[in-house]
Write an enzyme that holds these catalytic residues in place. Structure first.
Site, PDB file in Angstrom:
ATOM      1  N   ALA A   1       0.838  -1.212   0.000  1.00 23.47           N
ATOM      2  CA  ALA A   1       0.000   0.000   0.000  1.00 23.47           C
ATOM      3  C   ALA A   1       0.867   1.254   0.000  1.00 23.47           C
ATOM      4  O   ALA A   1       0.616   2.194  -0.764  1.00 23.47           O
ATOM      5  CB  ALA A   1      -0.931  -0.001   1.214  1.00 23.47           C
TER       6      ALA A   1
ATOM      7  N   GLU B   1      10.588   3.260   6.139  1.00 29.65           N
ATOM      8  CA  GLU B   1      10.303   1.837   6.363  1.00 29.65           C
ATOM      9  C   GLU B   1      11.217   1.357   7.491  1.00 29.65           C
ATOM     10  O   GLU B   1      12.431   1.554   7.433  1.00 29.65           O
ATOM     11  CB  GLU B   1      10.554   1.047   5.069  1.00 29.65           C
ATOM     12  CG  GLU B   1      10.647  -0.456   5.212  1.00 29.65           C
ATOM     13  CD  GLU B   1       9.429  -1.106   5.877  1.00 29.65           C
ATOM     14  OE1 GLU B   1       8.295  -0.812   5.464  1.00 29.65           O
ATOM     15  OE2 GLU B   1       9.628  -1.900   6.829  1.00 29.65           O
ATOM     16  N   GLN B   2      10.607   0.707   8.476  1.00 28.36           N
ATOM     17  CA  GLN B   2      11.405   0.285   9.633  1.00 28.36           C
ATOM     18  C   GLN B   2      12.432  -0.801   9.282  1.00 28.36           C
ATOM     19  O   GLN B   2      13.505  -0.852   9.864  1.00 28.36           O
ATOM     20  CB  GLN B   2      10.493  -0.205  10.757  1.00 28.36           C
ATOM     21  CG  GLN B   2       9.693  -1.445  10.408  1.00 28.36           C
ATOM     22  CD  GLN B   2       8.700  -1.851  11.496  1.00 28.36           C
ATOM     23  OE1 GLN B   2       8.544  -1.158  12.494  1.00 28.36           O
ATOM     24  NE2 GLN B   2       8.037  -2.968  11.305  1.00 28.36           N
TER      25      GLN B   2
ATOM     26  N   ARG C   1       5.405 -12.135  -3.864  1.00 27.92           N
ATOM     27  CA  ARG C   1       5.272 -10.775  -3.292  1.00 27.92           C
ATOM     28  C   ARG C   1       6.546  -9.972  -3.481  1.00 27.92           C
ATOM     29  O   ARG C   1       6.497  -8.767  -3.734  1.00 27.92           O
ATOM     30  CB  ARG C   1       5.004 -10.866  -1.784  1.00 27.92           C
ATOM     31  CG  ARG C   1       3.708 -11.477  -1.395  1.00 27.92           C
ATOM     32  CD  ARG C   1       3.705 -11.686   0.115  1.00 27.92           C
ATOM     33  NE  ARG C   1       3.712 -10.402   0.779  1.00 27.92           N
ATOM     34  CZ  ARG C   1       2.603  -9.785   1.186  1.00 27.92           C
ATOM     35  NH1 ARG C   1       1.428 -10.353   1.007  1.00 27.92           N
ATOM     36  NH2 ARG C   1       2.677  -8.634   1.780  1.00 27.92           N
TER      37      ARG C   1
ATOM     38  N   TYR D   1      -1.736 -22.161  -5.905  1.00 30.90           N
ATOM     39  CA  TYR D   1      -1.546 -21.546  -7.217  1.00 30.90           C
ATOM     40  C   TYR D   1      -0.054 -21.410  -7.474  1.00 30.90           C
ATOM     41  O   TYR D   1       0.750 -21.373  -6.537  1.00 30.90           O
ATOM     42  CB  TYR D   1      -2.260 -20.196  -7.342  1.00 30.90           C
ATOM     43  CG  TYR D   1      -1.936 -19.166  -6.275  1.00 30.90           C
ATOM     44  CD1 TYR D   1      -0.826 -18.336  -6.393  1.00 30.90           C
ATOM     45  CD2 TYR D   1      -2.743 -19.024  -5.148  1.00 30.90           C
ATOM     46  CE1 TYR D   1      -0.530 -17.391  -5.423  1.00 30.90           C
ATOM     47  CE2 TYR D   1      -2.452 -18.074  -4.178  1.00 30.90           C
ATOM     48  CZ  TYR D   1      -1.347 -17.264  -4.316  1.00 30.90           C
ATOM     49  OH  TYR D   1      -1.058 -16.337  -3.351  1.00 30.90           O
TER      50      TYR D   1
ATOM     51  N   ASP E   1      -3.750  -2.135   5.050  1.00 32.73           N
ATOM     52  CA  ASP E   1      -4.106  -2.956   6.209  1.00 32.73           C
ATOM     53  C   ASP E   1      -4.213  -2.127   7.492  1.00 32.73           C
ATOM     54  O   ASP E   1      -4.854  -2.553   8.449  1.00 32.73           O
ATOM     55  CB  ASP E   1      -3.056  -4.051   6.434  1.00 32.73           C
ATOM     56  CG  ASP E   1      -3.352  -5.297   5.629  1.00 32.73           C
ATOM     57  OD1 ASP E   1      -4.203  -5.234   4.715  1.00 32.73           O
ATOM     58  OD2 ASP E   1      -2.727  -6.352   5.905  1.00 32.73           O
TER      59      ASP E   1
HETATM   60  C1  LIG Z   1      -0.586 -15.326   3.821  1.00 26.50           C
HETATM   61  C2  LIG Z   1      -1.273 -14.162   3.234  1.00 26.50           C
HETATM   62  C3  LIG Z   1      -1.739 -14.254   1.941  1.00 26.50           C
HETATM   63  C4  LIG Z   1      -2.312 -13.147   1.332  1.00 26.50           C
HETATM   64  N1  LIG Z   1      -2.724 -13.253   0.045  1.00 26.50           N
HETATM   65  C5  LIG Z   1      -3.197 -12.159  -0.579  1.00 26.50           C
HETATM   66  C6  LIG Z   1      -3.546 -12.214  -1.954  1.00 26.50           C
HETATM   67  O1  LIG Z   1      -3.443 -13.262  -2.595  1.00 26.50           O
HETATM   68  N2  LIG Z   1      -3.989 -11.070  -2.574  1.00 26.50           N
HETATM   69  C7  LIG Z   1      -4.097  -9.884  -1.898  1.00 26.50           C
HETATM   70  O2  LIG Z   1      -4.500  -8.870  -2.506  1.00 26.50           O
HETATM   71  N3  LIG Z   1      -3.789  -9.817  -0.570  1.00 26.50           N
HETATM   72  C8  LIG Z   1      -3.327 -10.901   0.094  1.00 26.50           C
HETATM   73  N4  LIG Z   1      -2.987 -10.840   1.404  1.00 26.50           N
HETATM   74  C9  LIG Z   1      -3.122  -9.570   2.116  1.00 26.50           C
HETATM   75  C10 LIG Z   1      -1.968  -8.662   1.827  1.00 26.50           C
HETATM   76  O3  LIG Z   1      -0.747  -9.334   1.979  1.00 26.50           O
HETATM   77  C11 LIG Z   1      -2.016  -7.466   2.754  1.00 26.50           C
HETATM   78  O4  LIG Z   1      -3.321  -6.932   2.739  1.00 26.50           O
HETATM   79  C12 LIG Z   1      -1.046  -6.407   2.281  1.00 26.50           C
HETATM   80  O5  LIG Z   1       0.261  -6.908   2.289  1.00 26.50           O
HETATM   81  C13 LIG Z   1      -1.134  -5.174   3.174  1.00 26.50           C
HETATM   82  O6  LIG Z   1      -0.242  -4.224   2.684  1.00 26.50           O
HETATM   83  P1  LIG Z   1       0.101  -2.958   3.541  1.00 26.50           P
HETATM   84  O7  LIG Z   1       1.123  -2.223   2.742  1.00 26.50           O
HETATM   85  O8  LIG Z   1      -1.139  -2.263   3.971  1.00 26.50           O
HETATM   86  O9  LIG Z   1       0.744  -3.527   4.884  1.00 26.50           O
HETATM   87  P2  LIG Z   1       2.103  -4.348   5.080  1.00 26.50           P
HETATM   88  O10 LIG Z   1       2.398  -5.185   3.918  1.00 26.50           O
HETATM   89  O11 LIG Z   1       1.981  -4.992   6.419  1.00 26.50           O
HETATM   90  O12 LIG Z   1       3.227  -3.214   5.141  1.00 26.50           O
HETATM   91  C14 LIG Z   1       3.401  -2.370   6.257  1.00 26.50           C
HETATM   92  C15 LIG Z   1       4.842  -1.884   6.248  1.00 26.50           C
HETATM   93  O13 LIG Z   1       4.994  -0.899   7.267  1.00 26.50           O
HETATM   94  C16 LIG Z   1       6.209  -1.117   7.940  1.00 26.50           C
HETATM   95  N5  LIG Z   1       6.061  -0.516   9.270  1.00 26.50           N
HETATM   96  C17 LIG Z   1       5.261  -0.943  10.276  1.00 26.50           C
HETATM   97  N6  LIG Z   1       5.374  -0.133  11.333  1.00 26.50           N
HETATM   98  C18 LIG Z   1       6.254   0.835  10.988  1.00 26.50           C
HETATM   99  C19 LIG Z   1       6.780   1.976  11.675  1.00 26.50           C
HETATM  100  N7  LIG Z   1       6.408   2.263  12.937  1.00 26.50           N
HETATM  101  N8  LIG Z   1       7.691   2.760  11.039  1.00 26.50           N
HETATM  102  C20 LIG Z   1       8.073   2.470   9.752  1.00 26.50           C
HETATM  103  N9  LIG Z   1       7.614   1.398   9.065  1.00 26.50           N
HETATM  104  C21 LIG Z   1       6.710   0.607   9.677  1.00 26.50           C
HETATM  105  C22 LIG Z   1       6.339  -2.622   7.966  1.00 26.50           C
HETATM  106  O14 LIG Z   1       7.674  -3.030   8.187  1.00 26.50           O
HETATM  107  C23 LIG Z   1       5.840  -2.996   6.585  1.00 26.50           C
HETATM  108  O15 LIG Z   1       6.864  -2.997   5.617  1.00 26.50           O
HETATM  109  C24 LIG Z   1      -2.449 -11.941   2.058  1.00 26.50           C
HETATM  110  C25 LIG Z   1      -2.028 -11.871   3.392  1.00 26.50           C
HETATM  111  C26 LIG Z   1      -1.454 -12.973   3.968  1.00 26.50           C
HETATM  112  C27 LIG Z   1      -0.992 -12.900   5.408  1.00 26.50           C
END
Ligand SMILES: Cc1cc2nc3c(=O)[nH]c(=O)nc-3n(C[C@H](O)[C@H](O)[C@H](O)COP(=O)(O)OP(=O)(O)OC[C@H]3O[C@@H](n4cnc5c(N)ncnc54)[C@H](O)[C@@H]3O)c2cc1C
Length: 398
Positions: free
Chosen positions: A11, A30-31, A104, A213, A289
């Site tokens: 995201a 990014e941490q 990923r 898959y 998320d």
């Molecule tokens: C096993 C599994 C399978 C999945 N399969 C799918 C799929 O097939 N298709 C799909 O669309 N979605 C899928 N998802 C969901 C998807 O992976 C998540 O919704 C998505 O990765 C969320 O992205 P995000 O960037 O919001 O959060 P995240 O990927 O959690 O990224 C958050 C980032 O913020 C960083 N961070 C956290 N706190 C701090 C801080 N205080 N300071 C600086 N950095 C920080 C973290 O290190 C991390 O890099 C799956 C999830 C799982 C667990």
């Protein structure tokens, strides 16, 4: 506008790329010290792929992954087909983009490269947000190393355990669903007749299901979910016992050769969170998320983060008032993400035969319709795969 993004997950990177392309000045912290994505697969529906096309990286993403011909729901034990949703060329024709499955790490690398091209030096690794001073006219954050960084807008893209969310809205109260998921990447010989069938396979059974898959021709992503209460850790990377996984799915003959090759599966407990009533306060906003975590039963979490990033870039003015854009973002994005959260939750029940009526409805009429009229099955998914954020044309082309 000077924008600070906390979190370089899917995201955060998608938002940074979309905002940089619009002319904003973005800094992503990014941490983690390196973008070493956990070894896992990802499905990207046509709704996410249309956004990646608009960001100029759709072809690269598609080339890095596989384009499955169908999602097939089968009975886990007998392998009897229950329902087939055509993908491949049919998905492109109907929804205007491919359905892609990939690693990923490949997606994260492509997003980070594109961001580097759009705005060199925007990504700062090894920087952790620890606190926020959020005011009506600007925002400043403190980092773990004692630095202070100021911006006109802070985007909290810091994932399911978001610090930004906690500072803005207080601690959340996730509910343990009773589901525990196993996941593994399994090397296969694609020519081996015992390899699981290509395409996305959802294998359903009593109180358990599995999804398989390919993310590369010889690499299968396996996610297998059971219902049990003796594991409540939400971490994604905790090792589990492969024999326990095999015992959980004993008698699932088509999957047995794949399960036999699993060495150390990872295991995590699934928690559910209700849709939030607000995503922003003053000059801080949540995406991905951090504000709409969802159960993985619709494979849309990352896709929603990608859509968020694009929608925000469409709405945010280059200068001037920010609040109306943030309010509009919430009004447009919250209903769609809440619907997907709800559907992912109900899939968790239906997949496990927890609700006999829903199971019957899913298996009988739909199964028949699928073989007679695949278009009718695809039409059920128009709102999801054909929908998307503001600025992206509808994908319903059929
Ligand atoms: C096993 C599994 C399978 C999945 N399969 C799918 C799929 O097939 N298709 C799909 O669309 N979605 C899928 N998802 C969901 C998807 O992976 C998540 O919704 C998505 O990765 C969320 O992205 P995000 O960037 O919001 O959060 P995240 O990927 O959690 O990224 C958050 C980032 O913020 C960083 N961070 C956290 N706190 C701090 C801080 N205080 N300071 C600086 N950095 C920080 C973290 O290190 C991390 O890099 C799956 C999830 C799982 C667990």
């Amino acid at each position: 506008m000077r924008i600070l993004i906390a979190g370089a997950g899917i995201a955060g990177l998608a938002a940074a790329l979309a905002l940089a392309r619009k002319g904003h000045s973005v800094q992503v912290i990014e941490q983690a010290a390196a973008l070493e994505e956990v070894g896992a697969g990802l499905q990207l529906g046509p709704n996410a792929m249309r956004v990646l096309d608009a960001l100029g990286i759709g072809e690269k993403v598609a080339a890095a992954g596989q384009s499955p011909a169908a999602i097939t729901l089968r009975d886990g034990r007998s392998a009897r087909e229950i329902l087939k949703v055509p993908l491949g060329e049919a998905a492109k024709r109907r929804w205007g983009a491919a359905y892609v499955t990939l690693h990923r790490a490949d997606l994260v690398a492509i997003l980070a490269e594109a961001l580097e091209r759009a705005q060199p030096g925007a990504l700062h690794l090894g920087v952790t947000l620890t606190d926020i001073d959020n005011r009506a006219d600007g925002v400043a954050i403190a980092t773990a190393s004692g630095e202070t960084l100021a911006a006109e807008l802070l985007i909290g893209a810091d994932g399911i355990r978001s610090v930004v969310r906690e500072v803005l809205f207080g601690p959340d109260t996730p509910r343990f669903t009773g589901h525990v998921a196993w996941r593994a990447l399994v090397r296969i010989d694609p020519a081996d007749p015992a390899a699981p069938p290509p395409g996305v396979g959802a294998w359903l059974g009593a109180r358990r299901h599995a999804v398989t898959y390919r993310i590369r021709p010889d690499l299968v992503n396996l996610v297998a979910v059971t219902e049990q209460s003796d594991w409540r850790d939400e971490g994604w990377n905790l090792p589990g016992d492969a024999d326990r996984l095999r015992a959980d799915f004993a008698g699932w003959k088509v999957l047995a050769p794949l399960l036999a090759r699993v060495e150390t599966p990872l295991r995590w407990a699934l928690f559910d969170r209700k849709p939030m009533r607000a995503w922003h306060d003053n000059r801080a906003l949540l995406i991905g998320d951090a504000c709409h975590p969802m159960l993985p039963f619709l494979a849309q979490g990352a896709a929603m983060g990608i859509e968020d990033g694009y929608a925000l870039a469409e709405l945010l003015p280059l200068e001037g008032e920010i609040e109306p854009a943030l309010a509009r973002f919430f009004a447009l994005r919250q209903p769609r993400t809440a619907r997907i959260q709800a559907m992912a939750r109900s899939n968790g029940v239906d997949f496990h035969e927890g609700n006999p009526l829903a199971t019957l409805a899913m298996r009988l009429p739909l199964g028949r319709a699928a073989s007679a009229r695949p278009d009718a099955v695809m039409a059920r998914w128009d709102w999801l795969y054909g929908g998307g954020p503001i600025g992206i044309r509808s994908g319903i082309l059929a």
